[in-house]
Every structure is written in structure tokens, then in C-alpha cells.
Design an enzyme around this catalytic site. Sequence first.
Site, short mmCIF file in Angstrom:
data_model
loop_
_atom_site.label_atom_id
_atom_site.label_comp_id
_atom_site.label_asym_id
_atom_site.label_seq_id
_atom_site.Cartn_x
_atom_site.Cartn_y
_atom_site.Cartn_z
N GLY A 11 47.32 41.89 38.57
CA GLY A 11 48.12 41.37 37.45
C GLY A 11 48.23 42.38 36.33
O GLY A 11 48.29 42.05 35.15
N GLY A 14 50.92 42.37 33.45
CA GLY A 14 50.86 41.31 32.44
C GLY A 14 50.16 41.82 31.19
O GLY A 14 49.61 42.91 31.17
N LEU A 16 47.33 40.72 29.45
CA LEU A 16 45.88 40.92 29.57
C LEU A 16 45.55 41.94 30.64
O LEU A 16 44.67 42.79 30.45
CB LEU A 16 45.18 39.59 29.87
CG LEU A 16 43.66 39.69 30.04
CD1 LEU A 16 43.00 40.19 28.76
CD2 LEU A 16 43.07 38.34 30.46
N ARG A 36 53.39 45.06 42.53
CA ARG A 36 54.40 44.62 43.51
C ARG A 36 55.59 45.57 43.48
O ARG A 36 55.88 46.19 42.45
CB ARG A 36 54.90 43.21 43.16
CG ARG A 36 53.82 42.14 43.18
CD ARG A 36 54.35 40.85 42.55
NE ARG A 36 55.39 40.26 43.38
CZ ARG A 36 55.22 39.18 44.13
NH1 ARG A 36 54.05 38.57 44.15
NH2 ARG A 36 56.19 38.70 44.85
N LYS A 133 41.83 26.17 37.94
CA LYS A 133 40.86 27.23 37.66
C LYS A 133 39.48 26.84 38.18
O LYS A 133 38.75 27.67 38.75
CB LYS A 133 40.80 27.52 36.16
CG LYS A 133 42.06 28.19 35.62
CD LYS A 133 41.92 28.55 34.15
CE LYS A 133 43.17 29.30 33.67
NZ LYS A 133 43.02 29.80 32.28
N ARG A 137 37.03 28.60 41.05
CA ARG A 137 35.62 28.91 40.79
C ARG A 137 34.73 28.31 41.89
O ARG A 137 33.80 28.96 42.37
CB ARG A 137 35.20 28.37 39.41
CG ARG A 137 33.89 29.02 38.94
CD ARG A 137 33.30 28.34 37.73
NE ARG A 137 34.04 28.57 36.50
CZ ARG A 137 33.58 28.23 35.30
NH1 ARG A 137 32.38 27.68 35.19
NH2 ARG A 137 34.31 28.45 34.22
#
Length: 314
Positions: A11, A14, A16, A36, A133, A137
Site C-alpha cells: 500500500g 497511499g 500512510l 500494482r 480488522k 487479527r
Amino acid sequence: MEKKSRILIIGVTGNLGFHLAKASLNFSHPTFALFRDSAVSDPIKSQKLHSLSNSGATLLKGSLEDEASLIEAIKQVDVVVSAVSSKQVLAQKLLISAIKQAGCIKRFIPSEFGADPDKVQILDMAYNFYTQKAEIRRLVEAEGIPYTIISCNFFMSFLIPSIVQPDLEIPPRDKATIFGDGNTKGVFMKESDVAAFTISAVDDPRTLNKVVYLRPPGNVYSVNELIEIWEGKIGKKLEKIYEPEEELLKKIKEIPYPKNMKFIFLYSAFIKGDHTYFDIELSGGVDGTKLYPQLKYTTISEYIDTLLKNNELE
């Protein structure tokens, strides 16, 4: 000196993810960035990849839908940090499978970077934002993959530019709405600071299979306190309109999804106290601010000063 772990960021184009890659490079980790094919044709994403490559990152082509590309990338590193968007959280299932198959990863940081889904008290009203999420986890735990969770609560770019006025894009100049009594505290972190704390944790045995909570002094405030800080900056007292919790719940029901998510997050942090109602150590977590006292970070007051200086709050 101990060898630094090789880190793969997922990612990376993005907001972050880009900060994580930069922090990894800044801390002298061999840094790998998965991207990608489509990112190359996007001017903003392409510029980010070019910048990281020039700074020494190794770019690897792949995607969360292509298990073979994931395994190939993972076999080159020691640590995987995922910063995929909330819409892609469940897409990490294939990544977890690839990590398990590769068998070489000594730490995985899944994409949470918010309030702790095991602690929030609004699971039934958050449109699976937190349940997904939590599902990831549980899967990481079940597969026996060594992990670290980063719980940073809110990013500063969310709600602080309006001083927690969800109907506004800029801060109030005359009056401010406060839901509830305005005394419950929330936590805000700048994305680049979250990245620095995250990268600091990847090789730390104290954070193995732990949740690292970030509640730095100067970044934990109630809405009343935030408005007081703002009043001090502009040299003016605002008219304060206190609305009951029921009024906020009514707004959440009336405003269609996903526009109501901003109000749901506000309810979670500043009514239910989901960022701060529990003791970090007693809950089995670790306090990132105590672990890494050497890390400098931006306080809320400093962040508002920067926005004012850049005329972004005019």
C-alpha cells in the site's frame, strides 16, 4: 551492530504507506515497495514510486490478488507492513496465506492504524469497519504469524482541521458544537509520526505479538480542550453549543452511509471514550511513547500552528 530487518511495505502509494516507506528508509532498513501495474499510469502514485526508488527503495511489482507475486516479494524480506485502505482490509487474507507459505517473516504489521477493534464499543454501528480488522487479527493469531499491531487512533488530518466540527471543513470562528459534555478525550497522531513509531517497533522484542498504543502527551485532548487551544490561537472566545448524545445518535441514523462515518468515529472517541477508557499496560498492550522516548512527534498545537501559517484554516 545488529543487522536491520528488510521491510516490505504494502500500500506504498497511499498516504500512510508512503510515510512508512520513507520512515523505513530514514531508519536505514533495506526497503521494498510493492506496487500494482496500474500505479505507473497514475501521475501522483507514479511520482511517489519514483521518489522512493530515488531514495533507495526496491520496487517490486505485485498485487494482493496475485499470490505468486506476493510470495516472490515476501521471500526477499524479514518484515511485512501492510497499509492497505479500509476497503481492502479483507484482501489481506491472501497476503497472510503468502506469508505463511513463504515461512521467512519474523514480523507482520497488518493494516489497523486506528482505534483498537478489540476495544471499541461501537462494533454494531460501524458498518464492519472494525469487525473486518478484528477478523484479520484473529486470522494472524490463528496462523501463528509473529505480529505487532499499531493502534494510533485518529490521524491529525481527520477532524483537527475543523476542530472536531464534523459539518465544517475549516475551524469555527464564532460558535462551536460540542456533543455530550465535551470532556471525553480522543487521540490524534500525524501520519509521518505513526510511521516512525511503526518502523521503530518492527525489530523490538518488546512489541512481539503485542498491540502498541500511541497516546503521546500533547495529542490526547477532549473537545472542550481542543476548542480552548483554538480560542488561544485566534484570541477569541467562541459560543459553545452543547448537544446531547441522543442528538448525535439521531444524526448517525439520518445521514446515509458512508457520510455518517465521521459522526460514528466522533461518537466512538468523544462519547464512548474508545481511545482512552482502558489502561494500556493492564490491557496487555505496550505504550509506544514510553518505548521510544527519543522519537520527536508533532503535537496538536504545533499542527494547528502549521495549518494557520499555511493559511489552511482561513
